[in-house]
Structures are given as C-alpha cells and as structure tokens.
Enzyme design. Structure first.
Site: not given
Length: 277
Positions: A7-8, A11-13, A135, A161
């Site tokens: 998931g890069a 976002g943060i990835g 999270s 989630y």
C-alpha cells in the site's frame, strides 16, 4: 538491505517509502494499482528507480498474495524489513471471492498470509523486522471469533475496522512469540489521525466525526514518521512486539495484551487460510 511494503502508492505508505529509499538496496512495492505504482517509481531518481520493483497485490485475493510472495522469493533470498501498511475501512459488508469479510481480508488475513510466506526470507536477515500499521481504533474492538464474517452479528463499518486494528497488534505480538528467538522483531503502530482519502468509504457517525475532525488532522508526511522510525532504528530488545505511537512504545488496550486472544487469532487465521498456507 531489502524492503517490502504494501500500500505504498498513496498516503502514509507513499511517504514512508520515499523517506526510506536511501536506506535500502532493493525495494518491493506491493499494491493493487499497477499504473499508479509504476508512475510513482518513475517519479524517483534514476538510481532509486533501479532499486524498486512493483508487484501487483490484492489483499482481498489470497491467490494474489501467494503469487506476490512467490515473486519476491524468486527475486531475493533475504528480506530485512516488511511493512504491512495497506488497509482500509469499508462502508458496506462485502464478502471476497475467498469467502472472507473484506475488512478482515484486506487488513489482517492478507498480511498474515504474506508475512508467513515471506518468513523464510526474513529469518535469513540479521535485522529482520515486520512492521504492522494499526490504529488507536483498536481500543473500541469487540471481537466475536465465532462470527468474523458477520453472518450473525450486524456489520458496522467502524466496528469491523476497530477489530482488525486490534488484530494487527495481536499479530505483531504473536510473531515475536513464535519467531523472536530466531531474531525476528515485530512492531505495531498508530500513525496518528491522518488527513488522507482513507475514510472516504466510511459511513454513519464515523464518517460525520471524521469530517468534523478533518481540520485538526496531521499530514501523511507526519503520519509516516513512526513507520520510518521503526524501519530505520535499532529498537531495544525489551520493546520487541510493542505498540508504538509518536515513535514511542505505548500501552495498548487490555485486549491487545491478551495472550488468549492472540492465540485464538493465530489459530483462527491458520484455519481460514489453510488452503493457501
């Protein structure tokens, strides 16, 4: 050194990947969107482009996970850091082609399978690390291990989630229990409340609160800092398996520290994934 990150492409990835480029010799970028992944790689310097290999990965398709892991195994005999970054919150209940509720598949089972498939490569590294993005939502988890696909209980976007974010922490601790004696380090982290497109699929009260909180959220660059810290830093052995927040070990929920829950989760995950493991 070799890095694999899921998931890069946003976002943060994406921010973590960009910050870690100079620290690794070979980087496997695993994500669903191939055109986005290749465009990201092309935005890097020529030297960094040569380090990167894009691998198509759909965490909601276990055949895709096995194929991605096998590709990495064919390209290297050692993996130093695995960052299980990808994840999401899903508005409606959806069952994947493999028969799993989408949230548990994309946030836990896919990474559980990927990590286990890549474990032989990780255990050949002297600094082997698995980093799981969790999270603070894990504190709201209410898990029913007999109904992970919500066949009996009603599905809640945020509730599902919260459960899988708890699973990320339990999984990190289990990895240390099972492989720590062979040199593996594993950590979970809270990135902060990051202003990205992350919650665009959420619904109800959570969606409303997310919009209200939007002006106070941190940037993706700020949200990636703990991931970057864990990937680059030699953490004290006493913190192996810990949950980090703002680059410091933090006490998670009581459930997150439950040996009984992590053992249940591991056995249930193996049971669900036996066809692919």
């Amino acid at each position: 050194m070799n890095l694999a990150i899921t998931g890069a492409t946003s976002g943060i990835g994406e921010q973590a990947l960009k910050a870690l480029l100079k620290n690794f010799d070979q980087i496997f970028i695993l994500a669903r969107n191939e055109s986005k992944g290749n465009a990201l790689i092309k935005s890097f310097s020529e030297i960094d482009q040569k380090k990167c290999i894009f691998i198509k990965l759909n965490l909601a398709d276990m055949d895709s996970v096995v194929k991605a892991a096998n590709f990495i195994i064919s390209k290297t005999d050692q993996l130093d850091v695995l960052i299980n970054n990808a994840g999401g919150i899903f508005k409606e209940k959806e069952i994947t082609k493999d028969g799993f509720e989408m949230s548990i598949s994309a946030n836990h089972l896919g990474h559980f399978l990927l990590t286990n498939k890549l474990m032989p490569l990780l255990l050949r590294s002297k600094i082997a690390k698995v980093i799981n993005v969790s999270s603070e939502a894990h504190r709201m988890a209410k898990v029913d291990f007999s109904d992970l696909n919500y066949q009996k209980n009603s599905f809640s976007s945020f509730g599902s989630y919260a459960n899988v974010k708890l699973f990320n922490i339990l999984f990190s601790k289990s990895l240390v229990e099972k492989f720590g004696s062979r040199g593996l380090k594993s950590y979970a982290l809270h990135p902060g409340v990051v202003k990205t497109n992350f919650a665009k699929e959420s619904a109800g009260v959570f969606s409303f609160l997310w919009k209200l909180a939007s002006p106070f959220m941190i940037t993706a660059e700020q949200g990636a800092l703990t991931t970057i810290y864990l990937a680059k830093t030699d953490i004290e052995a006493k913190h192996n398996g810990a949950y980090f927040k703002k680059s410091k070990p933090t006490t998670p929920s009581k459930s997150a520290n439950s040996k009984n829950m992590r053992e249940k989760l591991w056995l249930k995950s193996e049971e669900l994934l036996k066809e692919w493991l």
